[in-house]
Design an enzyme around this catalytic site. Structure first.
Site, PDB file in Angstrom:
ATOM      1  N   LYS A   9     -18.417 -72.244 135.387  1.00 10.35           N
ATOM      2  CA  LYS A   9     -19.513 -72.242 134.407  1.00 10.35           C
ATOM      3  C   LYS A   9     -20.465 -73.422 134.667  1.00 10.35           C
ATOM      4  O   LYS A   9     -20.129 -74.326 135.463  1.00 10.35           O
ATOM      5  CB  LYS A   9     -18.911 -72.315 133.007  1.00 10.35           C
ATOM      6  CG  LYS A   9     -18.071 -71.078 132.635  1.00 10.35           C
ATOM      7  CD  LYS A   9     -17.504 -71.216 131.226  1.00 10.35           C
ATOM      8  CE  LYS A   9     -16.675 -70.003 130.846  1.00 10.35           C
ATOM      9  NZ  LYS A   9     -16.177 -70.103 129.445  1.00 10.35           N
TER      10      LYS A   9
ATOM     11  N   TYR B 146     -20.547 -60.980 128.238  1.00 14.07           N
ATOM     12  CA  TYR B 146     -19.780 -61.341 127.035  1.00 14.07           C
ATOM     13  C   TYR B 146     -19.973 -60.336 125.898  1.00 14.07           C
ATOM     14  O   TYR B 146     -19.854 -60.708 124.725  1.00 14.07           O
ATOM     15  CB  TYR B 146     -20.170 -62.752 126.580  1.00 14.07           C
ATOM     16  CG  TYR B 146     -19.557 -63.855 127.424  1.00 14.07           C
ATOM     17  CD1 TYR B 146     -18.163 -64.000 127.515  1.00 14.07           C
ATOM     18  CD2 TYR B 146     -20.347 -64.759 128.124  1.00 14.07           C
ATOM     19  CE1 TYR B 146     -17.591 -65.015 128.281  1.00 14.07           C
ATOM     20  CE2 TYR B 146     -19.781 -65.783 128.888  1.00 14.07           C
ATOM     21  CZ  TYR B 146     -18.398 -65.902 128.961  1.00 14.07           C
ATOM     22  OH  TYR B 146     -17.830 -66.908 129.709  1.00 14.07           O
TER      23      TYR B 146
ATOM     24  N   ASN C 246     -15.582 -75.202 128.756  1.00 15.23           N
ATOM     25  CA  ASN C 246     -14.228 -75.130 129.333  1.00 15.23           C
ATOM     26  C   ASN C 246     -14.214 -74.756 130.818  1.00 15.23           C
ATOM     27  O   ASN C 246     -13.220 -74.291 131.347  1.00 15.23           O
ATOM     28  CB  ASN C 246     -13.332 -74.210 128.492  1.00 15.23           C
ATOM     29  CG  ASN C 246     -13.868 -72.793 128.396  1.00 15.23           C
ATOM     30  OD1 ASN C 246     -14.853 -72.446 129.036  1.00 15.23           O
ATOM     31  ND2 ASN C 246     -13.206 -71.967 127.606  1.00 15.23           N
TER      32      ASN C 246
ATOM     33  N   HIS D 223     -14.388 -69.330 133.921  1.00 16.08           N
ATOM     34  CA  HIS D 223     -14.112 -67.990 133.381  1.00 16.08           C
ATOM     35  C   HIS D 223     -13.206 -67.247 134.354  1.00 16.08           C
ATOM     36  O   HIS D 223     -13.366 -67.356 135.563  1.00 16.08           O
ATOM     37  CB  HIS D 223     -15.410 -67.197 133.212  1.00 16.08           C
ATOM     38  CG  HIS D 223     -15.160 -65.736 132.946  1.00 16.08           C
ATOM     39  ND1 HIS D 223     -14.909 -65.260 131.678  1.00 16.08           N
ATOM     40  CD2 HIS D 223     -15.054 -64.673 133.779  1.00 16.08           C
ATOM     41  CE1 HIS D 223     -14.672 -63.948 131.757  1.00 16.08           C
ATOM     42  NE2 HIS D 223     -14.763 -63.568 133.025  1.00 16.08           N
TER      43      HIS D 223
ATOM     44  N   GLU E 110     -16.369 -56.671 135.383  1.00 22.10           N
ATOM     45  CA  GLU E 110     -17.103 -57.916 135.623  1.00 22.10           C
ATOM     46  C   GLU E 110     -17.514 -58.044 137.092  1.00 22.10           C
ATOM     47  O   GLU E 110     -18.631 -58.480 137.388  1.00 22.10           O
ATOM     48  CB  GLU E 110     -16.245 -59.113 135.182  1.00 22.10           C
ATOM     49  CG  GLU E 110     -16.078 -59.141 133.659  1.00 22.10           C
ATOM     50  CD  GLU E 110     -15.023 -60.124 133.174  1.00 22.10           C
ATOM     51  OE1 GLU E 110     -14.459 -60.883 133.997  1.00 22.10           O
ATOM     52  OE2 GLU E 110     -14.750 -60.122 131.954  1.00 22.10           O
TER      53      GLU E 110
HETATM   54  N1  UDP Z   1     -15.986 -69.694 123.107  1.00 23.64           N
HETATM   55  C1  UDP Z   1     -16.560 -70.673 122.334  1.00 23.64           C
HETATM   56  N2  UDP Z   1     -16.087 -70.864 121.054  1.00 23.64           N
HETATM   57  C2  UDP Z   1     -15.067 -70.124 120.549  1.00 23.64           C
HETATM   58  C3  UDP Z   1     -14.491 -69.140 121.342  1.00 23.64           C
HETATM   59  C4  UDP Z   1     -14.970 -68.943 122.629  1.00 23.64           C
HETATM   60  O1  UDP Z   1     -17.482 -71.350 122.776  1.00 23.64           O
HETATM   61  O2  UDP Z   1     -14.684 -70.347 119.389  1.00 23.64           O
HETATM   62  C5  UDP Z   1     -16.503 -69.483 124.473  1.00 23.64           C
HETATM   63  C6  UDP Z   1     -15.636 -70.171 125.523  1.00 23.64           C
HETATM   64  O3  UDP Z   1     -16.512 -70.656 126.530  1.00 23.64           O
HETATM   65  C7  UDP Z   1     -14.792 -69.037 126.065  1.00 23.64           C
HETATM   66  C8  UDP Z   1     -15.765 -67.864 125.975  1.00 23.64           C
HETATM   67  O4  UDP Z   1     -16.490 -68.099 124.773  1.00 23.64           O
HETATM   68  O5  UDP Z   1     -14.356 -69.300 127.381  1.00 23.64           O
HETATM   69  C9  UDP Z   1     -15.140 -66.499 125.931  1.00 23.64           C
HETATM   70  O6  UDP Z   1     -14.153 -66.473 124.922  1.00 23.64           O
HETATM   71  P1  UDP Z   1     -12.754 -65.791 125.198  1.00 23.64           P
HETATM   72  O7  UDP Z   1     -12.016 -65.739 123.898  1.00 23.64           O
HETATM   73  O8  UDP Z   1     -12.968 -64.490 125.911  1.00 23.64           O
HETATM   74  O9  UDP Z   1     -12.003 -66.858 126.128  1.00 23.64           O
HETATM   75  P2  UDP Z   1     -11.633 -66.830 127.683  1.00 23.64           P
HETATM   76  O10 UDP Z   1     -11.379 -65.407 128.075  1.00 23.64           O
HETATM   77  O11 UDP Z   1     -12.793 -67.451 128.412  1.00 23.64           O
HETATM   78  O12 UDP Z   1     -10.409 -67.689 127.783  1.00 23.64           O
HETATM   79 MG    MG Z   2     -12.391 -63.683 127.695  1.00 24.52          MG
END
Ligand code: UDP
Ligand code: MG
Length: 150
Positions: free
Chosen positions: A9, A49, A112, A115, A126
């Site tokens: 990211k 997303y 974080n 992805h 994706e």
């Molecule tokens: N995210 C965020 N706040 C939240 C939850 C998610 O900013 O409360 C962002 C974070 O960058 C995350 C992305 O949205 O990686 C996608 O969320 P997901 O639950 O799909 O997590 P991932 O699959 O990336 O672990």
């Molecule tokens: Mg996810």
């Protein structure tokens, strides 16, 4: 062979963590079969997303993910979808175990650094958002013989 979509990211790119993230997946034994750098636009971010549309964090997520360059990749290997998710660690770096990418390299959920697809079906969807089939390379590595039985 299973494939997954992985993306460094904008925070990971700007913090110069791309090489470290790639090196970790290479050391594990997964195979890099496609890679490009791009700046996502809003339309691509909303498609990527789509499952999170309507959630409170969605606008901030789209703004952040389009704020700078990302490194999009396809990785291949046995059980690579779960393998990469395990190496990434929990979505919230505060809960990610030490030793994982998010556990080692990040402190907050909205920054974080990486992805990774959450299922084989998500990976196929994706990968198709970012790569044409001919951009995914087929090649042999000498190391394959030392990583898995034929
Ligand atoms: N995210 C965020 N706040 C939240 C939850 C998610 O900013 O409360 C962002 C974070 O960058 C995350 C992305 O949205 O990686 C996608 O969320 P997901 O639950 O799909 O997590 P991932 O699959 O990336 O672990
Ligand atoms: Mg996810």
């Amino acid at each position: 062979m299973e494939r997954t979509f992985v993306m460094v990211k904008p925070d990971g790119v700007m913090r110069q963590l791309t090489g470290e993230i790639i090196a970790g997946l290479e050391r594990k034994g997964f195979k890099l079969v496609a890679m490009k750098m791009l700046k996502m636009d809003t339309a691509l971010a909303e498609r990527h997303y789509a499952e999170h549309m309507g959630k409170a964090f969605f606008p901030g997520l789209v703004e952040f993910i389009t704020s700078g360059p990302v490194v999009a990749m396809v990785w291949e290997g046995p059980n690579v979808v779960k393998g990469v998710r395990d190496l990434m660690g929990a979505t919230n770096p505060a809960e990610a175990l030490p030793g994982t990418i998010r556990g080692n390299l990040a402190v907050t959920i909205s920054r974080n650094v990486i992805h990774g697809s959450d299922s084989v079906e998500s990976a196929e969807r994706e990968i198709a958002l970012y790569f044409k089939p001919e951009e995914i390379l087929v090649y042999d590595r000498p190391a394959d013989a030392w990583l898995m039985e034929k």
